[in-house]
Design an enzyme around this catalytic site. Structure first.
Site, mmCIF file in Angstrom:
data_model
loop_
_atom_site.group_PDB
_atom_site.id
_atom_site.type_symbol
_atom_site.label_atom_id
_atom_site.label_comp_id
_atom_site.label_asym_id
_atom_site.label_seq_id
_atom_site.Cartn_x
_atom_site.Cartn_y
_atom_site.Cartn_z
ATOM 1 N N ARG A 84 0.799 -1.230 0.000
ATOM 2 C CA ARG A 84 0.000 0.000 0.000
ATOM 3 C C ARG A 84 0.828 1.275 0.000
ATOM 4 N NH1 ARG A 84 -3.008 -3.951 2.577
ATOM 5 N NH2 ARG A 84 -5.133 -3.975 1.796
ATOM 6 N N HIS A 114 -0.743 -2.701 -4.627
ATOM 7 C CA HIS A 114 -0.164 -3.625 -5.602
ATOM 8 C C HIS A 114 -0.077 -3.046 -7.021
ATOM 9 C CE1 HIS A 114 -0.053 -6.449 -2.439
ATOM 10 N NE2 HIS A 114 -1.184 -7.071 -2.629
ATOM 11 N N HIS A 188 3.140 -13.358 -4.925
ATOM 12 C CA HIS A 188 1.961 -13.409 -4.060
ATOM 13 C C HIS A 188 1.358 -14.816 -4.007
ATOM 14 C CE1 HIS A 188 -1.489 -11.695 -2.010
ATOM 15 N NE2 HIS A 188 -0.982 -10.481 -2.118
ATOM 16 N N ASP A 260 -2.458 -9.792 8.347
ATOM 17 C CA ASP A 260 -2.273 -9.072 7.082
ATOM 18 C C ASP A 260 -1.321 -7.938 7.410
ATOM 19 O OD1 ASP A 260 -2.424 -8.087 4.578
ATOM 20 O OD2 ASP A 260 -4.502 -7.411 4.663
ATOM 21 N N GLU A 334 4.914 -12.714 1.609
ATOM 22 C CA GLU A 334 5.319 -11.740 0.592
ATOM 23 C C GLU A 334 6.545 -10.963 1.058
ATOM 24 O OE1 GLU A 334 1.765 -9.281 -0.132
ATOM 25 O OE2 GLU A 334 0.692 -10.869 0.865
HETATM 26 C C1 BGC Z 1 -2.646 -7.503 1.109
HETATM 27 C C2 BGC Z 1 -4.098 -7.698 1.456
HETATM 28 C C3 BGC Z 1 -4.875 -7.726 0.184
HETATM 29 C C4 BGC Z 1 -4.348 -8.843 -0.681
HETATM 30 C C5 BGC Z 1 -5.048 -8.903 -2.000
HETATM 31 C C6 BGC Z 1 -2.213 -8.654 0.272
HETATM 32 O O1 BGC Z 1 -0.871 -8.523 -0.090
HETATM 33 O O2 BGC Z 1 -1.830 -7.401 2.257
HETATM 34 O O3 BGC Z 1 -4.552 -6.666 2.298
HETATM 35 O O4 BGC Z 1 -6.243 -7.889 0.425
HETATM 36 O O5 BGC Z 1 -2.993 -8.696 -0.899
HETATM 37 O O6 BGC Z 1 -4.837 -10.116 -2.594
#
Ligand code: BGC
Length: 369
Positions: A84, A114, A188, A260, A334
């Site tokens: 983010r 992302h 991911h 998360d 990640e």
């Molecule tokens: C984020 C999550 C997000 C997800 C989406 C992750 O890397 O931390 O907040 O909802 O990606 O696939």
């Protein structure tokens, strides 16, 4: 040891009209990795248990349409910037850059996630499979134009997937830019070592080599403080079942609906910094399924690891084999720099300058106990 090999097949069209292909990499150690050139997405990944029995241990889809039907990030390459950026805003040399801020957790003000609406995950990359001695792999490349999703500078990116004879999946990232721009790529992939349609990963045991993590505001943006994991549900230093404390009354867990969060990986003991800044490949953590012993250890040159237990997933997606995706059906490890780094000048920088090369490596070392 087997001879490494690969096959190439067609994988259908993406919603952007691009034709995708699938590469099946048969590693010399037994691991089989199926990946698409559609954002480097992992379709299947078979790892052996102690007796050599293979099981597919990732969440993936049978065609691009599967990804295009909901959350697009399952098993893909993320770029130009993973995670983010608050309000989709930051400054470079005093100049304000504004990106779309489409992601919003309840109570947040919106952020760029992302790479934006169409991140690098949503492009078909140029792909060249290779065999090199006992290694087999694919080199993906992608050119992101100046202004792509609001980011300045044309970036040429390369991501190399290598499967070794020791059952290591190595991911090497490289990028060059013609203007100053933030770059941070990650993979991911979501693991579920119980296999396809394995249900929740709460029974998996996880270790994270980090004494600190980054608490966030309600919009999942790091507050800027590093918090000690000691005495919190974020202490995975000795290993803990993912589900052990995931529902504990804790403000950070409530914001993320589970894990998360970004852990700040322990720097070497000799380091004066709180961050791993020496860019050496080091152990970040591991995840194992106690039922069948399959697991993975993660090694990385990155200073942080975001661990995400699929708490926000769109559950109307049907994965390969007809599996209906469910709450916490996978865990993503990640490796990356800290979220919102472009707005945190004291943290390790993600700004790539012209003439410099971005490079980063993460290894997923598969094993069985
Ligand atoms: C984020 C999550 C997000 C997800 C989406 C992750 O890397 O931390 O907040 O909802 O990606 O696939």
């Amino acid at each position: 040891m087997k001879k490494p090999s690969f096959t190439v097949s067609s994988f259908g069209r993406t919603k952007y009209g691009e034709k995708a292909r699938k590469f099946t990499l048969n590693g010399a150690g037994g691991v089989v990795l199926e990946v698409s050139d559609y954002g480097g997405k992992v379709v299947r990944l078979f790892t052996p248990d102690k007796r050599g029995k293979l099981k597919d241990v990732v969440v993936g889809f049978d065609s691009p349409a599967g990804w295009d039907s909901g959350d697009p990030y399952w098993g893909c390459i993320i770029g130009r910037y993973s995670n983010r950026i608050a309000n989709g805003e930051f400054k470079i040399g005093g100049k304000k850059i504004k990106l779309p801020a489409l992601n919003n957790a309840p109570g947040g003000i919106g952020c760029n996630l992302h790479g934006g609406a169409r991140g690098w995950n949503a492009y078909v990359w140029k792909a060249e499979p290779f065999i090199d001695g006992t290694d087999v792999g694919v080199v993906f490349s992608h050119v992101s134009p100046d202004g792509d999703e609001g980011f300045p500078g044309k970036v040429e990116a390369k991501v190399k997937y290598t499967l070794t004879a020791k059952n290591v999946w190595r991911v090497d990232y490289e990028a060059m830019s013609d203007a100053v721009t933030p770059v941070g790529m990650t993979q991911h992939v979501y693991f579920n070592f119980k296999g396809e349609a394995g249900g929740t990963i709460e029974d998996h045991v996880m270790k994270i080599a980090a004494g600190k993590y980054l608490p966030t505001d309600a919009g999942q943006i790091p507050t800027g403080k590093l918090k000690d994991v000691a005495g919190t549900p974020f202490d995975f230093r000795k290993g803990m079942r993912i589900g052990e404390m995931i529902n504990a009354p804790d403000r950070d867990l409530e914001i993320g609906k589970g894990y998360d969060h970004c852990w700040v990986l322990d720097p070497p003991k000799s380091s004066k910094s709180q961050w791993r800044e020496d860019r050496r490949l080091r152990y970040a953590g591991d995840v194992f399924c106690p039922l069948n012993g399959r697991g993975v250890a993660v090694w990385t040159t990155e200073p942080c690891m975001q661990v995400y237990t699929a708490n926000w997933a769109s559950y109307d997606q049907t994965a390969k084999g007809g599996e209906h995706l469910s709450f916490r059906c996978g865990v993503a490890l990640e490796t990356q720099h800290a979220p919102d780094s472009p707005n945190k000048p004291k943290w390790p920088t993600t700004l790539l300058k012209p003439g410099e090369k971005f490079s980063s490596t993460t290894e997923f070392r598969f094993m069985a106990k």
